[in-house]
Scaffold this active site. Structure first.
Site, PDB file in Angstrom:
ATOM      1  N   GLY A  46     -92.718  51.205 -29.895  1.00 20.36           N
ATOM      2  CA  GLY A  46     -92.767  52.551 -29.342  1.00 20.36           C
ATOM      3  C   GLY A  46     -92.247  52.531 -27.916  1.00 20.36           C
ATOM      4  N   GLN A  51     -90.940  55.391 -19.376  1.00 20.08           N
ATOM      5  CA  GLN A  51     -90.718  53.938 -19.343  1.00 20.08           C
ATOM      6  C   GLN A  51     -89.260  53.582 -19.064  1.00 20.08           C
ATOM      7  OE1 GLN A  51     -92.937  53.267 -23.276  1.00 20.08           O
ATOM      8  NE2 GLN A  51     -93.407  51.414 -22.111  1.00 20.08           N
ATOM      9  N   CYS A  94     -97.710  46.691 -24.179  1.00 19.50           N
ATOM     10  CA  CYS A  94     -96.836  47.747 -23.662  1.00 19.50           C
ATOM     11  C   CYS A  94     -95.585  47.116 -23.079  1.00 19.50           C
ATOM     12  CB  CYS A  94     -97.589  48.530 -22.586  1.00 19.50           C
ATOM     13  SG  CYS A  94     -96.617  49.873 -21.896  1.00 19.50           S
ATOM     14  N   LEU A  95     -94.415  47.724 -23.359  1.00 20.63           N
ATOM     15  CA  LEU A  95     -93.161  47.183 -22.831  1.00 20.63           C
ATOM     16  C   LEU A  95     -93.131  47.239 -21.302  1.00 20.63           C
ATOM     17  CD1 LEU A  95     -90.665  48.698 -25.425  1.00 20.63           C
ATOM     18  CD2 LEU A  95     -91.499  46.353 -25.291  1.00 20.63           C
ATOM     19  N   HIS A 136    -100.771  56.083 -27.748  1.00 23.05           N
ATOM     20  CA  HIS A 136    -100.323  55.237 -26.629  1.00 23.05           C
ATOM     21  C   HIS A 136     -99.113  55.893 -25.950  1.00 23.05           C
ATOM     22  CE1 HIS A 136     -99.312  51.011 -25.024  1.00 23.05           C
ATOM     23  NE2 HIS A 136     -98.220  51.703 -24.767  1.00 23.05           N
ATOM     24  N   GLU A 137     -98.166  56.410 -26.764  1.00 25.08           N
ATOM     25  CA  GLU A 137     -96.937  56.996 -26.197  1.00 25.08           C
ATOM     26  C   GLU A 137     -97.217  58.340 -25.529  1.00 25.08           C
ATOM     27  OE1 GLU A 137     -94.633  54.993 -25.876  1.00 25.08           O
ATOM     28  OE2 GLU A 137     -95.350  53.566 -27.364  1.00 25.08           O
ATOM     29  N   HIS A 140     -98.378  57.822 -22.174  1.00 27.61           N
ATOM     30  CA  HIS A 140     -97.276  57.558 -21.231  1.00 27.61           C
ATOM     31  C   HIS A 140     -96.721  58.863 -20.665  1.00 27.61           C
ATOM     32  CE1 HIS A 140     -96.475  53.279 -21.115  1.00 27.61           C
ATOM     33  NE2 HIS A 140     -96.418  53.157 -22.426  1.00 27.61           N
TER      34      HIS A 140
HETATM   35 NI    NI Z   1     -96.513  51.409 -23.566  1.00 30.76          NI
END
Ligand code: NI
Length: 179
Positions: A46, A51, A94-95, A136-137, A140
């Site tokens: 995701g 991000q 998380c990225l 989660h997204e 963000h």
């Molecule tokens: Ni994340």
């Protein structure tokens, strides 16, 4: 398509709420395609606009099981319109927080309203891993990271670990499916 640089915490953009997309046009479709390419390349499951420095309410997700055909989701202005009572706990990564993981509890079933890449309104029912990634997204998009669901003590510990790692390696490495 183009790969985009992924912002790493504590970049202030990650703590900033994103604005709704007004028109789903070619620019937005390009952004979604670029985000999907960036996510697959990382690799992640995701990725949200903030991000990659785009403070817009756009999300891409592919939570398909390993070996299963790809299931890309492109979500514009996603909004949770219902969630189940029962909580589910998943280990999240998380990225933007490379190699940091923690177990987070969230509703195990959510219903989502969003615009697809043609600007048409859609409803998505999600459970299992997809429900976790969707939440989660959307976090963000509101400037919230998964570590913000933890105690201050735990969060500070993980953020210190991340900062040490980044000083040492200088670039992120992704050990498992992250979002
Ligand atoms: Ni994340």
């Amino acid at each position: 398509m183009a790969k985009l640089p992924i912002l790493i915490a504590p970049d202030p953009t990650l703590k900033t709420a994103a604005r709704p997309v007004e028109t789903v046009d070619d620019r937005v479709r390009q952004l979604l395609d670029d985000m999907l390419e960036t996510m697959y390349d990382a690799p992640g499951i995701g990725l949200a606009g903030p991000q990659v420095g785009a403070l817009e309410r756009v999300v891409v997700i592919d939570a398909a099981e390993k070996g299963a055909p790809p299931q890309p989701h492109k979500l514009v202005n996603p909004e949770i319109i219902w969630h189940g009572e029962e909580l589910a706990t998943h280990e999240e990564g998380c990225l933007s927080l490379p190699d940091i993981f923690a177990e987070i509890s969230r509703p195990g079933h959510v219903r989502l309203r969003y615009l697809d890449e043609n600007g048409a309104e859609q409803i998505l029912d999600a459970d299992g891993l997809l429900a976790t990634v969707v939440q989660h997204e959307i976090d963000h998009l509101n400037g919230v990271l998964f570590v913000d669901h933890l105690s201050n003590l735990k969060r500070n510990m993980l953020m210190k670990k991340l900062s040490k790692q980044m000083q040492k390696s200088g670039k992120p490495r992704y050990a498992a499916a992250t979002a």
